[in-house]
Design a protein around this motif. Structure first.
Motif, PDB file in Angstrom:
ATOM      1  N   MET A   1       0.822  -1.209   0.000  1.00 19.68           N
ATOM      2  CA  MET A   1       0.000   0.000   0.000  1.00 19.68           C
ATOM      3  C   MET A   1       0.868   1.276   0.000  1.00 19.68           C
ATOM      4  O   MET A   1       0.629   2.222  -0.702  1.00 19.68           O
ATOM      5  CB  MET A   1      -0.893  -0.013   1.242  1.00 19.68           C
ATOM      6  N   MET A   2       1.921   1.246   0.831  1.00 18.29           N
ATOM      7  CA  MET A   2       2.764   2.442   0.900  1.00 18.29           C
ATOM      8  C   MET A   2       3.839   2.348  -0.181  1.00 18.29           C
ATOM      9  O   MET A   2       4.931   1.867   0.047  1.00 18.29           O
ATOM     10  CB  MET A   2       3.423   2.557   2.278  1.00 18.29           C
ATOM     11  N   GLU A   3       3.486   2.843  -1.365  1.00 12.60           N
ATOM     12  CA  GLU A   3       4.411   2.687  -2.482  1.00 12.60           C
ATOM     13  C   GLU A   3       5.648   3.555  -2.320  1.00 12.60           C
ATOM     14  O   GLU A   3       6.688   3.271  -2.872  1.00 12.60           O
ATOM     15  CB  GLU A   3       3.759   3.105  -3.806  1.00 12.60           C
ATOM     16  N   CYS A   4       5.511   4.640  -1.582  1.00 12.53           N
ATOM     17  CA  CYS A   4       6.516   5.678  -1.652  1.00 12.53           C
ATOM     18  C   CYS A   4       7.559   5.536  -0.563  1.00 12.53           C
ATOM     19  O   CYS A   4       7.548   6.230   0.430  1.00 12.53           O
ATOM     20  CB  CYS A   4       5.842   7.038  -1.553  1.00 12.53           C
ATOM     21  N   GLN A   5       8.471   4.610  -0.722  1.00  9.42           N
ATOM     22  CA  GLN A   5       9.504   4.391   0.282  1.00  9.42           C
ATOM     23  C   GLN A   5      10.680   5.337   0.113  1.00  9.42           C
ATOM     24  O   GLN A   5      11.435   5.556   1.026  1.00  9.42           O
ATOM     25  CB  GLN A   5      10.010   2.938   0.213  1.00  9.42           C
ATOM     26  N   SER A   6      10.854   5.847  -1.099  1.00 10.44           N
ATOM     27  CA  SER A   6      12.011   6.717  -1.307  1.00 10.44           C
ATOM     28  C   SER A   6      11.624   7.844  -2.263  1.00 10.44           C
ATOM     29  O   SER A   6      10.569   7.823  -2.861  1.00 10.44           O
ATOM     30  CB  SER A   6      13.166   5.903  -1.873  1.00 10.44           C
ATOM     31  N   TRP A   7      12.538   8.806  -2.396  1.00 13.37           N
ATOM     32  CA  TRP A   7      12.264   9.953  -3.261  1.00 13.37           C
ATOM     33  C   TRP A   7      12.297   9.532  -4.726  1.00 13.37           C
ATOM     34  O   TRP A   7      13.087   8.662  -5.091  1.00 13.37           O
ATOM     35  CB  TRP A   7      13.293  11.058  -2.984  1.00 13.37           C
ATOM     36  N   PRO A   8      11.483  10.150  -5.558  1.00 18.00           N
ATOM     37  CA  PRO A   8      11.378   9.713  -6.955  1.00 18.00           C
ATOM     38  C   PRO A   8      12.562  10.151  -7.810  1.00 18.00           C
ATOM     39  O   PRO A   8      12.724   9.692  -8.935  1.00 18.00           O
ATOM     40  CB  PRO A   8      10.102  10.408  -7.439  1.00 18.00           C
ATOM     41  N   GLU A   9      13.392  11.049  -7.293  1.00 21.95           N
ATOM     42  CA  GLU A   9      14.531  11.558  -8.067  1.00 21.95           C
ATOM     43  C   GLU A   9      15.548  12.103  -7.056  1.00 21.95           C
ATOM     44  O   GLU A   9      15.196  12.315  -5.902  1.00 21.95           O
ATOM     45  CB  GLU A   9      14.064  12.664  -9.025  1.00 21.95           C
ATOM     46  N   PRO A  10      16.783  12.317  -7.472  1.00 23.21           N
ATOM     47  CA  PRO A  10      17.789  12.793  -6.506  1.00 23.21           C
ATOM     48  C   PRO A  10      17.321  14.071  -5.810  1.00 23.21           C
ATOM     49  O   PRO A  10      16.729  14.955  -6.447  1.00 23.21           O
ATOM     50  CB  PRO A  10      19.012  13.070  -7.388  1.00 23.21           C
ATOM     51  N   VAL A  11      17.567  14.139  -4.509  1.00 17.93           N
ATOM     52  CA  VAL A  11      17.114  15.294  -3.735  1.00 17.93           C
ATOM     53  C   VAL A  11      18.092  16.451  -3.905  1.00 17.93           C
ATOM     54  O   VAL A  11      19.308  16.253  -3.858  1.00 17.93           O
ATOM     55  CB  VAL A  11      17.006  14.912  -2.239  1.00 17.93           C
ATOM     56  N   ILE A  12      17.549  17.653  -4.132  1.00 23.53           N
ATOM     57  CA  ILE A  12      18.409  18.840  -4.270  1.00 23.53           C
ATOM     58  C   ILE A  12      18.428  19.570  -2.928  1.00 23.53           C
ATOM     59  O   ILE A  12      17.380  19.985  -2.440  1.00 23.53           O
ATOM     60  CB  ILE A  12      17.849  19.806  -5.341  1.00 23.53           C
ATOM     61  N   ARG A  13      19.605  19.718  -2.336  1.00 30.39           N
ATOM     62  CA  ARG A  13      19.712  20.474  -1.082  1.00 30.39           C
ATOM     63  C   ARG A  13      19.773  21.956  -1.435  1.00 30.39           C
ATOM     64  O   ARG A  13      20.746  22.416  -2.071  1.00 30.39           O
ATOM     65  CB  ARG A  13      20.961  20.054  -0.307  1.00 30.39           C
ATOM     66  N   VAL A  14      18.752  22.679  -1.036  1.00 37.06           N
ATOM     67  CA  VAL A  14      18.616  24.057  -1.502  1.00 37.06           C
ATOM     68  C   VAL A  14      19.723  24.946  -0.929  1.00 37.06           C
ATOM     69  O   VAL A  14      20.269  25.809  -1.610  1.00 37.06           O
ATOM     70  CB  VAL A  14      17.219  24.610  -1.145  1.00 37.06           C
ATOM     71  N   GLN A  15      20.082  24.679   0.321  1.00 30.71           N
ATOM     72  CA  GLN A  15      21.138  25.484   0.944  1.00 30.71           C
ATOM     73  C   GLN A  15      22.462  25.332   0.175  1.00 30.71           C
ATOM     74  O   GLN A  15      23.143  26.322  -0.104  1.00 30.71           O
ATOM     75  CB  GLN A  15      21.310  25.044   2.400  1.00 30.71           C
ATOM     76  N   ALA A  16      22.790  24.082  -0.184  1.00 33.47           N
ATOM     77  CA  ALA A  16      24.036  23.843  -0.920  1.00 33.47           C
ATOM     78  C   ALA A  16      23.983  24.532  -2.283  1.00 33.47           C
ATOM     79  O   ALA A  16      24.963  25.133  -2.746  1.00 33.47           O
ATOM     80  CB  ALA A  16      24.262  22.338  -1.093  1.00 33.47           C
ATOM     81  N   LEU A  17      22.814  24.484  -2.895  1.00 38.70           N
ATOM     82  CA  LEU A  17      22.620  25.140  -4.192  1.00 38.70           C
ATOM     83  C   LEU A  17      22.836  26.651  -4.055  1.00 38.70           C
ATOM     84  O   LEU A  17      23.566  27.265  -4.835  1.00 38.70           O
ATOM     85  CB  LEU A  17      21.186  24.835  -4.653  1.00 38.70           C
ATOM     86  N   ALA A  18      22.229  27.225  -3.020  1.00 35.07           N
ATOM     87  CA  ALA A  18      22.347  28.673  -2.813  1.00 35.07           C
ATOM     88  C   ALA A  18      23.798  29.053  -2.537  1.00 35.07           C
ATOM     89  O   ALA A  18      24.285  30.079  -3.020  1.00 35.07           O
ATOM     90  CB  ALA A  18      21.461  29.114  -1.646  1.00 35.07           C
ATOM     91  N   GLU A  19      24.503  28.199  -1.785  1.00 31.47           N
ATOM     92  CA  GLU A  19      25.883  28.514  -1.427  1.00 31.47           C
ATOM     93  C   GLU A  19      26.841  28.320  -2.599  1.00 31.47           C
ATOM     94  O   GLU A  19      27.984  28.761  -2.553  1.00 31.47           O
ATOM     95  CB  GLU A  19      26.319  27.671  -0.220  1.00 31.47           C
ATOM     96  N   SER A  20      26.374  27.665  -3.658  1.00 32.22           N
ATOM     97  CA  SER A  20      27.239  27.458  -4.820  1.00 32.22           C
ATOM     98  C   SER A  20      27.425  28.756  -5.602  1.00 32.22           C
ATOM     99  O   SER A  20      28.217  28.815  -6.540  1.00 32.22           O
ATOM    100  CB  SER A  20      26.655  26.374  -5.730  1.00 32.22           C
ATOM    101  N   GLY A  21      26.673  29.783  -5.229  1.00 34.26           N
ATOM    102  CA  GLY A  21      26.873  31.093  -5.827  1.00 34.26           C
ATOM    103  C   GLY A  21      26.181  31.280  -7.176  1.00 34.26           C
ATOM    104  O   GLY A  21      26.534  32.158  -7.944  1.00 34.26           O
ATOM    105  N   LEU A  22      25.181  30.472  -7.446  1.00 34.07           N
ATOM    106  CA  LEU A  22      24.496  30.610  -8.740  1.00 34.07           C
ATOM    107  C   LEU A  22      23.759  31.958  -8.812  1.00 34.07           C
ATOM    108  O   LEU A  22      23.401  32.531  -7.777  1.00 34.07           O
ATOM    109  CB  LEU A  22      23.534  29.442  -8.986  1.00 34.07           C
ATOM    110  N   THR A  23      23.551  32.450 -10.033  1.00 34.22           N
ATOM    111  CA  THR A  23      22.854  33.731 -10.166  1.00 34.22           C
ATOM    112  C   THR A  23      21.444  33.548 -10.721  1.00 34.22           C
ATOM    113  O   THR A  23      20.627  34.447 -10.638  1.00 34.22           O
ATOM    114  CB  THR A  23      23.624  34.688 -11.098  1.00 34.22           C
ATOM    115  N   ARG A  24      21.188  32.384 -11.316  1.00 35.97           N
ATOM    116  CA  ARG A  24      19.832  32.073 -11.792  1.00 35.97           C
ATOM    117  C   ARG A  24      19.412  30.761 -11.143  1.00 35.97           C
ATOM    118  O   ARG A  24      20.195  29.823 -11.062  1.00 35.97           O
ATOM    119  CB  ARG A  24      19.821  31.904 -13.314  1.00 35.97           C
ATOM    120  N   ILE A  25      18.163  30.704 -10.696  1.00 36.34           N
ATOM    121  CA  ILE A  25      17.724  29.474 -10.041  1.00 36.34           C
ATOM    122  C   ILE A  25      17.287  28.443 -11.085  1.00 36.34           C
ATOM    123  O   ILE A  25      16.800  28.804 -12.160  1.00 36.34           O
ATOM    124  CB  ILE A  25      16.584  29.740  -9.017  1.00 36.34           C
TER     125      ILE A  25
END
Ligand code: OGA
Ligand code: NI
Length: 386
Positions: A1-25
């Motif tokens: 019944m509980m099909e969703c044991q894991s995330w459907p795609e790699p998880v994006i850590r938003v903090q790490a993304l923001a700290e990478s210094g990108l200028t466009r999201i």
């Protein structure tokens, strides 16, 4: 019944993304135009609604406070409290330990990476729909009550004072929640203990904490820290950031930016109290905006009914003129039919605000589910059913 044991795609850590210094999201975070914070009806951030704020109530002010809470619950679904009995020093420490947690290297945080089965731990998305548009935030989710769900070994071990601080903080906030529940019961014309009893009493009620981390964002006009939602539980006691605002509350067609009062908590009605009060008290939609230069941390403490108790409008609030607006349903059942997975306090995020108002049509679904699990009313019963 509980099909969703894991995330459907790699998880994006938003903090790490923001700290990478990108200028466009990345496109994944760009909201459709009508949902962006700068569209019309979002003027609370300093525009024509610049002076409006949700009510700030001094809980030490006796009967005047009681009446003001009643009015805020009816008119706003949101209010701030000062003089609430929780020591400002403890509030400051609670914020500080979580800031320290999020400031640690990614590898340390990843040790607590969560999954959509229970959502406990370090996470970055809600819901498991592949390709979904994401919110600009990371979080940490943990259970505080009931004691069978509280497992401090799942809480961060660093900074070293975190577990102790959060344990004490939880106890104090639960106390405050009990006090506010009493005020609400009385205001509704019910006996003082009514709502606490409906929640299952002090030992059985649920309490959990989601700490939200909203990194600064190079294009804050295109995204949101949290999409519009109502909180599906009983009531939320939020400790906002002391430097940066971001929470917006719906008021008609407008979004009002909450201006936190100093040392205050922001309290809002969740779906379960809306049901118990037969919609006299409102569970109001809210969202979070982000900004281009400052991170923001908030601690959302969810104070919930025991998840397998039937929740329905109080008999005293139902009459011929005002019939019951809701089908009796447990918190588990509501989350189950509103979300595609058991997501404590997060299902409204998945399917949107209108869900609670549509629950009457789910009666057939509920009857079917109950038959299937032999009348058991805990969501966990559904896990093993075929
Ligand atoms: C939530 C929420 C608001 C904020 O966590 O449900 O609405 O200001 N948070 O972080
Ligand atoms: Ni919320």
């Amino acid at each position: 019944m509980m099909e969703c044991q894991s995330w459907p795609e790699p998880v994006i850590r938003v903090q790490a993304l923001a700290e990478s210094g990108l200028t466009r999201i990345p496109d994944r975070f760009i909201k459709p135009e009508s949902h962006r914070p700068t569209t019309r009806g979002s003027v609370g951030g300093g525009g024509i609604n610049g002076d409006i704020n949700i009510p700030v109530i001094d809980l030490g002010a006796g009967s005047g406070a009681v009446e003001r809470v009643a009015e805020a619950c009816r008119e706003w679904g949101f209010f701030q409290v000062v003089n609430h009995g929780v020591r400002p020093e403890l509030m400051r420490k609670a914020r500080e330990v979580w800031r320290e947690f999020f400031e640690q290297p990614l590898g340390v945080k990843e040790e607590y990476a969560n999954s959509p089965t229970t959502y406990e731990g370090y996470g970055s998305r809600l819901g498991v729909k592949k390709g979904a548009i994401l919110d600009w935030s990371d979080y940490f989710f943990l259970h505080y009550k009931p004691s069978c769900l509280k497992d401090t070994s799942k809480w961060p071990s660093l900074p070293s004072s975190l577990r102790e601080v959060i344990d004490e903080y939880g106890a104090e906030v639960v106390k405050l929640g009990g006090r506010v529940l009493k005020i609400m019961s009385r205001n509704l014309g019910l006996e003082d203990e009514f709502l606490l009893k409906a929640f299952g009493g002090e030992e059985e009620l649920g309490a959990c904490l989601r700490v939200n981390f909203y990194p600064s964002c190079p294009q804050p006009d295109l995204t949101l820290g949290l999409s519009p939602h109502s909180d599906p539980g009983g009531m939320t006691i939020l400790l906002p950031d002391d430097h940066v605002s971001g929470l917006q509350v719906r008021r008609g067609n407008d979004w009002i930016t909450v201006k936190p009062a100093s040392d205050a908590f922001i309290i809002n009605i969740g779906d379960q109290i809306q049901v118990l009060s037969n919609a006299i008290y409102k569970s109001i939609e809210h969202r979070v905006i982000v900004n281009s230069n400052k991170d923001r941390v908030s601690l959302a403490f969810f104070y919930n009914p025991r998840s397998d108790l039937l929740i329905e409008p109080a008999k005293e609030l139902v009459s011929e003129e005002r019939p019951s607006l809701y089908t009796p349903m447990t918190f588990d059942e509501l989350r189950y039919i509103m979300g595609d997975v058991v997501a404590p306090n997060q299902c409204s995020f998945v399917h949107g605000r209108q869900s609670l108002d549509n629950v009457v049509i789910f009666q057939e679904v509920i009857n079917y589910m109950r038959r299937k699990v032999g009348g058991k009313r805990s969501i966990y019963a559904y896990e093993d059913s075929p």
